[in-house]
Scaffold this motif. Structure first.
Motif, short mmCIF file in Angstrom:
data_model
loop_
_atom_site.label_atom_id
_atom_site.label_comp_id
_atom_site.label_asym_id
_atom_site.label_seq_id
_atom_site.Cartn_x
_atom_site.Cartn_y
_atom_site.Cartn_z
N PRO A 6 -0.29 1.63 -9.81
CA PRO A 6 -1.26 2.28 -10.54
C PRO A 6 -2.85 2.22 -9.87
O PRO A 6 -3.05 0.94 -9.68
N GLU A 7 -3.41 3.17 -9.75
CA GLU A 7 -4.64 3.26 -9.22
C GLU A 7 -5.48 3.13 -10.62
O GLU A 7 -5.51 3.61 -11.69
N GLY A 8 -6.95 2.31 -10.36
CA GLY A 8 -7.99 2.41 -11.31
C GLY A 8 -8.66 3.71 -11.27
O GLY A 8 -8.95 4.42 -10.37
N ALA B 212 0.86 -1.31 0.04
CA ALA B 212 -0.02 0.02 0.05
C ALA B 212 0.77 1.15 0.03
O ALA B 212 0.38 2.34 -0.39
N THR B 213 2.17 1.16 0.39
CA THR B 213 2.94 2.29 0.32
C THR B 213 3.69 2.65 -0.85
O THR B 213 4.24 3.62 -1.11
N ASN C 179 -14.96 4.23 -10.43
CA ASN C 179 -15.32 4.36 -8.92
C ASN C 179 -15.42 2.80 -8.32
O ASN C 179 -15.60 2.81 -7.28
N ARG C 180 -15.62 1.95 -9.38
CA ARG C 180 -15.69 0.53 -8.93
C ARG C 180 -14.57 -0.17 -9.12
O ARG C 180 -14.32 -1.54 -8.89
N ALA C 181 -13.42 0.36 -9.12
CA ALA C 181 -12.00 -0.06 -9.20
C ALA C 181 -11.58 -0.68 -8.02
O ALA C 181 -11.87 -0.43 -6.96
N TYR C 182 -10.93 -1.83 -8.40
CA TYR C 182 -10.23 -2.68 -7.26
C TYR C 182 -9.04 -1.94 -6.69
O TYR C 182 -8.39 -1.21 -7.32
N ASP C 183 -8.73 -2.10 -5.44
CA ASP C 183 -7.54 -1.79 -4.76
C ASP C 183 -6.48 -2.39 -5.48
O ASP C 183 -6.54 -3.59 -5.61
N PRO C 184 -5.43 -1.54 -5.79
CA PRO C 184 -4.35 -2.19 -6.24
C PRO C 184 -3.57 -3.66 -5.65
O PRO C 184 -3.14 -4.43 -6.03
N VAL C 185 -3.67 -3.40 -4.24
CA VAL C 185 -3.24 -4.51 -3.35
C VAL C 185 -4.06 -5.90 -3.73
O VAL C 185 -3.51 -6.88 -3.53
N HIS C 186 -5.15 -5.40 -3.54
CA HIS C 186 -6.29 -6.63 -3.85
C HIS C 186 -5.87 -7.39 -5.08
O HIS C 186 -5.85 -8.59 -5.28
N SER D 225 -11.34 -10.03 -12.64
CA SER D 225 -11.26 -10.96 -13.78
C SER D 225 -10.17 -10.66 -14.50
O SER D 225 -8.99 -10.10 -14.16
N GLN D 226 -9.71 -11.66 -15.65
CA GLN D 226 -8.83 -11.43 -16.59
C GLN D 226 -8.43 -9.95 -17.05
O GLN D 226 -7.34 -9.51 -17.09
N SER D 227 -9.47 -9.33 -17.31
CA SER D 227 -9.24 -8.15 -17.95
C SER D 227 -8.74 -7.00 -17.11
O SER D 227 -7.83 -6.01 -17.29
N THR D 228 -9.00 -7.16 -15.70
CA THR D 228 -8.60 -6.43 -14.69
C THR D 228 -7.23 -6.54 -14.50
O THR D 228 -6.33 -5.40 -14.16
N TYR D 229 -6.76 -7.70 -14.42
CA TYR D 229 -5.15 -7.67 -14.54
C TYR D 229 -4.48 -7.45 -15.63
O TYR D 229 -3.34 -6.85 -15.55
N SER D 230 -4.97 -7.52 -16.91
CA SER D 230 -4.29 -7.10 -18.19
C SER D 230 -4.25 -5.75 -17.87
O SER D 230 -3.13 -5.00 -18.43
N ARG D 231 -5.40 -5.13 -17.60
CA ARG D 231 -5.39 -3.42 -17.75
C ARG D 231 -4.46 -2.92 -16.66
O ARG D 231 -3.62 -2.05 -16.72
N PHE D 232 -4.31 -3.68 -15.29
CA PHE D 232 -3.55 -3.01 -14.33
C PHE D 232 -2.09 -3.32 -14.76
O PHE D 232 -1.35 -2.58 -14.32
#
Length: 130
Positions: A41-43, A36-37, A46-53, A92-99
């Motif tokens: 990259p942040e989404g 967290a420190t 407003n429904r974006a997952y926390d990067p640590v998650h 989802s898979q698309s969340t990982y690829s975008r992140f």
């Protein structure tokens, strides 16, 4: 033939119950707090997952045998595993690829060397000769 008793339970089960040991390892090292420190990259939604998650969920995929982003999708149906790690659902898979697509050379240099240095300080391996 052996007569095994069949019992039913109301408890949630998962084929990946052994990951509870890795959850304990994550908790003991405090890596969630350290992640967290970092400059992750942040989404933009407003429904974006926390990067640590996202990172933790991706580790779950790897630890259960995923070799592609799409393989991480099989864990989305495992609500017991998500609950074990304190999540309502998994990305989802698309969340990982975008992140991971948001990582540049500069961000890699800013995030991963300090993370690796911190991690090896936590497990105290001493001197390593390559």
């Amino acid at each position: 033939m052996v007569n095994l008793p069949i019992e039913y339970s109301d408890k949630s089960v998962t084929p990946f119950g052994g990951l509870a040991i890795l959850k304990r390892f994550i908790d003991q090292t405090g890596i969630r707090e350290h992640l967290a420190t970092l400059d992750l990259p942040e989404g933009g939604s407003n429904r974006a997952y926390d990067p640590v998650h996202i990172i933790e969920s991706f580790w779950l995929g790897i630890w259960t045998g995923a070799s592609r982003y799409i393989h991480c999708d099989w864990l989305r149906q495992d609500s017991t595993l998500a609950a074990l790690f304190g999540y309502v659902n998994l990305p989802s898979q698309s969340t990982y690829s975008r992140f991971f697509g948001k990582f540049s050379q500069a961000r890699n240099t800013a995030v991963f060397p300090p993370l690796q240095q911190w991690f090896f300080q936590q497990i105290n391996v001493g001197a390593v000769t390559v």
